[in-house]
Design a protein around this motif. Structure first.
Motif, PDB file in Angstrom:
ATOM      1  N   UNK A  47       0.775  -1.350  -0.084  1.00  0.00           N
ATOM      2  CA  UNK A  47       0.027  -0.104   0.031  1.00  0.00           C
ATOM      3  C   UNK A  47       0.908   1.213   0.177  1.00  0.00           C
ATOM      4  N   UNK A  48       1.787   1.371   0.710  1.00  0.00           N
ATOM      5  CA  UNK A  48       2.729   2.498   0.947  1.00  0.00           C
ATOM      6  C   UNK A  48       3.549   2.791  -0.266  1.00  0.00           C
ATOM      7  N   UNK A  49       3.828   1.817  -1.060  1.00  0.00           N
ATOM      8  CA  UNK A  49       4.457   1.987  -2.309  1.00  0.00           C
ATOM      9  C   UNK A  49       3.639   2.294  -3.503  1.00  0.00           C
ATOM     10  N   UNK A  50       2.433   2.166  -3.222  1.00  0.00           N
ATOM     11  CA  UNK A  50       1.067   2.544  -4.324  1.00  0.00           C
ATOM     12  C   UNK A  50       0.956   1.511  -5.196  1.00  0.00           C
ATOM     13  N   UNK A  51       1.303   0.135  -4.854  1.00  0.00           N
ATOM     14  CA  UNK A  51       1.132  -1.010  -5.773  1.00  0.00           C
ATOM     15  C   UNK A  51      -0.202  -1.646  -5.906  1.00  0.00           C
ATOM     16  N   UNK A  52      -1.195  -0.966  -5.493  1.00  0.00           N
ATOM     17  CA  UNK A  52      -2.615  -1.692  -5.176  1.00  0.00           C
ATOM     18  C   UNK A  52      -2.867  -2.285  -6.634  1.00  0.00           C
ATOM     19  N   UNK A  53      -2.324  -1.482  -7.751  1.00  0.00           N
ATOM     20  CA  UNK A  53      -2.904  -2.199  -9.045  1.00  0.00           C
ATOM     21  C   UNK A  53      -1.874  -3.123  -9.626  1.00  0.00           C
ATOM     22  N   UNK A  54      -0.651  -3.074  -9.269  1.00  0.00           N
ATOM     23  CA  UNK A  54       0.390  -4.009  -9.692  1.00  0.00           C
ATOM     24  C   UNK A  54       0.415  -5.456  -8.767  1.00  0.00           C
ATOM     25  N   UNK A  55      -0.051  -5.270  -7.557  1.00  0.00           N
ATOM     26  CA  UNK A  55      -0.026  -6.507  -6.744  1.00  0.00           C
ATOM     27  C   UNK A  55      -1.554  -6.567  -6.253  1.00  0.00           C
ATOM     28  N   UNK A  56      -2.231  -7.734  -6.699  1.00  0.00           N
ATOM     29  CA  UNK A  56      -3.389  -8.016  -6.206  1.00  0.00           C
ATOM     30  C   UNK A  56      -3.800  -8.571  -4.968  1.00  0.00           C
ATOM     31  N   UNK A  57      -4.669  -8.349  -4.385  1.00  0.00           N
ATOM     32  CA  UNK A  57      -4.768  -8.988  -2.996  1.00  0.00           C
ATOM     33  C   UNK A  57      -5.738 -10.318  -3.118  1.00  0.00           C
ATOM     34  N   UNK A  58      -5.151 -11.336  -2.338  1.00  0.00           N
ATOM     35  CA  UNK A  58      -5.916 -12.664  -2.348  1.00  0.00           C
ATOM     36  C   UNK A  58      -6.100 -12.920  -0.939  1.00  0.00           C
ATOM     37  N   UNK A  59      -7.266 -13.171  -0.469  1.00  0.00           N
ATOM     38  CA  UNK A  59      -7.493 -13.315   0.870  1.00  0.00           C
ATOM     39  C   UNK A  59      -7.813 -14.752   1.092  1.00  0.00           C
ATOM     40  N   UNK A  60      -7.302 -15.377   2.056  1.00  0.00           N
ATOM     41  CA  UNK A  60      -7.100 -16.739   2.301  1.00  0.00           C
ATOM     42  C   UNK A  60      -8.023 -17.049   3.578  1.00  0.00           C
ATOM     43  N   UNK A  61      -8.966 -17.716   3.619  1.00  0.00           N
ATOM     44  CA  UNK A  61      -9.652 -18.135   4.932  1.00  0.00           C
ATOM     45  C   UNK A  61      -8.786 -19.174   5.879  1.00  0.00           C
ATOM     46  N   UNK A  62      -8.130 -18.967   6.767  1.00  0.00           N
ATOM     47  CA  UNK A  62      -7.247 -19.785   7.359  1.00  0.00           C
ATOM     48  C   UNK A  62      -7.872 -20.655   8.140  1.00  0.00           C
ATOM     49  N   UNK A  63      -9.067 -20.525   8.465  1.00  0.00           N
ATOM     50  CA  UNK A  63      -9.819 -21.567   9.453  1.00  0.00           C
ATOM     51  C   UNK A  63     -10.590 -22.795   8.407  1.00  0.00           C
ATOM     52  N   UNK A  64     -10.414 -22.385   7.165  1.00  0.00           N
ATOM     53  CA  UNK A  64     -11.136 -23.347   6.150  1.00  0.00           C
ATOM     54  C   UNK A  64     -10.538 -23.207   4.824  1.00  0.00           C
ATOM     55  N   UNK A  65      -9.200 -23.463   4.741  1.00  0.00           N
ATOM     56  CA  UNK A  65      -8.366 -23.013   3.648  1.00  0.00           C
ATOM     57  C   UNK A  65      -8.778 -23.928   2.438  1.00  0.00           C
ATOM     58  N   UNK A  66      -8.664 -23.422   1.355  1.00  0.00           N
ATOM     59  CA  UNK A  66      -9.033 -24.137   0.003  1.00  0.00           C
ATOM     60  C   UNK A  66      -7.439 -25.199  -0.280  1.00  0.00           C
ATOM     61  N   UNK A  67      -7.883 -26.243  -0.791  1.00  0.00           N
ATOM     62  CA  UNK A  67      -6.849 -27.334  -0.930  1.00  0.00           C
ATOM     63  C   UNK A  67      -5.845 -26.887  -1.828  1.00  0.00           C
ATOM     64  N   UNK A  68      -6.503 -26.119  -2.998  1.00  0.00           N
ATOM     65  CA  UNK A  68      -5.651 -25.619  -4.044  1.00  0.00           C
ATOM     66  C   UNK A  68      -4.326 -24.853  -3.660  1.00  0.00           C
ATOM     67  N   UNK A  69      -4.504 -24.140  -2.374  1.00  0.00           N
ATOM     68  CA  UNK A  69      -3.539 -23.040  -2.005  1.00  0.00           C
ATOM     69  C   UNK A  69      -2.271 -23.734  -1.608  1.00  0.00           C
ATOM     70  N   UNK A  70      -2.490 -24.866  -1.096  1.00  0.00           N
ATOM     71  CA  UNK A  70      -1.363 -25.703  -0.690  1.00  0.00           C
ATOM     72  C   UNK A  70      -0.734 -26.374  -1.981  1.00  0.00           C
ATOM     73  N   UNK A  71      -1.695 -27.012  -2.605  1.00  0.00           N
ATOM     74  CA  UNK A  71      -1.280 -27.797  -3.752  1.00  0.00           C
ATOM     75  C   UNK A  71      -0.608 -27.121  -5.008  1.00  0.00           C
ATOM     76  N   UNK A  72      -1.190 -25.902  -5.292  1.00  0.00           N
ATOM     77  CA  UNK A  72      -0.795 -25.157  -6.301  1.00  0.00           C
ATOM     78  C   UNK A  72      -0.038 -23.789  -6.023  1.00  0.00           C
ATOM     79  N   UNK A  73      -0.274 -23.267  -4.976  1.00  0.00           N
ATOM     80  CA  UNK A  73       0.566 -21.777  -4.842  1.00  0.00           C
ATOM     81  C   UNK A  73       1.728 -21.808  -3.930  1.00  0.00           C
ATOM     82  N   UNK A  74       1.252 -22.360  -2.485  1.00  0.00           N
ATOM     83  CA  UNK A  74       2.455 -22.226  -1.715  1.00  0.00           C
ATOM     84  C   UNK A  74       2.449 -23.517  -0.587  1.00  0.00           C
ATOM     85  N   UNK A  75       3.433 -24.609  -0.962  1.00  0.00           N
ATOM     86  CA  UNK A  75       3.206 -25.757  -0.228  1.00  0.00           C
ATOM     87  C   UNK A  75       3.331 -25.786   1.414  1.00  0.00           C
ATOM     88  N   UNK A  76       3.949 -24.394   1.810  1.00  0.00           N
ATOM     89  CA  UNK A  76       3.963 -24.270   3.239  1.00  0.00           C
ATOM     90  C   UNK A  76       2.638 -24.047   3.728  1.00  0.00           C
TER      91      UNK A  76
END
Length: 239
Positions: A47-76
């Motif tokens: 936000x401070x660097x003004x990158x709202x158009x360059x870096x899109x936010x994707x919010x993840x529900x940590x209490x009910x995580x989508x399986x694809x987040x671990x499988x396809x995005x970030x194994x951690x």
């Protein structure tokens, strides 16, 4: 100086029923959770660097995580992470440095060598600070146990007297490192033990006041009442 303020409509959190975004399509995405202090760090930097158009936010529900987040995005399978140039990197302290070094916008680390060295020292202490404060919640005397960490911040904020932030006049990486946690600890200590962590710490009080004026930070703040309730359940056994 911060980039011009942008008021965003925040996207809904994605859960186990949600489809993934079109991954690795050339867009840059910052995966966060709205309640997570670690995810808040790179969100503030973006936000401070003004990158709202360059870096899109994707919010993840940590209490009910989508399986694809671990499988396809970030194994951690944790947040934050950043999808950029066909790869995904994580760890909040690495990400705020990465965003500062790889994207345009106001620099979050000055050229001054002394300030750079001090910034590294202050950031390096942050893990100890966070562990100490969370541990204090279960201590016999939480206020006393937590005091050392807040005293460290008070002394660090007095290092440079040309402004209220850790490195002086403008917000920098150390401020972004600590802001999400001070925000939560301040609210929790006030609610549970009626203790103001800025009492007797004028530099910390001034820092809290000034950082709360920064739009890039204000837009990322957590729902403190929800956080307090979460901490009470997690650390104090309340139901």
């Amino acid at each position: 100086m911060a980039a011009p303020s942008v008021i965003e409509v925040l996207p809904p959190s994605l859960d186990s029923t949600s489809e993934p975004p079109p991954l690795f399509d050339g867009n840059t995405r910052l995966y966060i959770n709205y309640m997570c202090p670690y995810a808040q760090r790179p969100w503030i930097a973006r936000n401070y660097k003004g990158l709202q158009e360059k870096i899109k936010l994707v919010a993840i529900d940590l209490q009910n995580r989508p399986a694809w987040y671990k499988e396809k995005v970030y194994p951690e399978n944790k947040v934050p992470s950043l999808e950029h140039n066909g790869k995904v990197i994580g760890e909040s302290l690495d990400l705020i440095k990465y965003i500062d070094e790889n994207f345009e916008g106001p620099r979050l680390l000055p050229d001054d060598a002394e300030k750079q060295k001090f910034a590294e020292e202050v950031i390096a202490y942050s893990d100890t600070f966070v562990r100490t404060e969370y541990a204090s919640f279960k201590a016999e005397d939480p206020v006393k146990e937590a005091g050392g960490g807040f005293d460290y911040l008070e002394a660090a904020l007095q290092k440079f007297d040309d402004g209220p932030f850790f490195l002086g006049q403008t917000i920098s990486l150390p401020d972004i490192t600590y802001a999400p946690f001070v925000e939560r600890f301040k609210g929790f200590f006030e609610d549970v033990w009626k203790y103001d962590i800025t009492s007797g710490r004028p530099a910390l009080a001034a820092w809290v006041e000034e950082i709360n004026k920064i739009d890039a930070y204000k837009q990322t703040k957590c729902d403190i009442n929800k956080t307090i309730q979460f901490y009470k359940i997690r650390f104090m056994g309340e139901k």
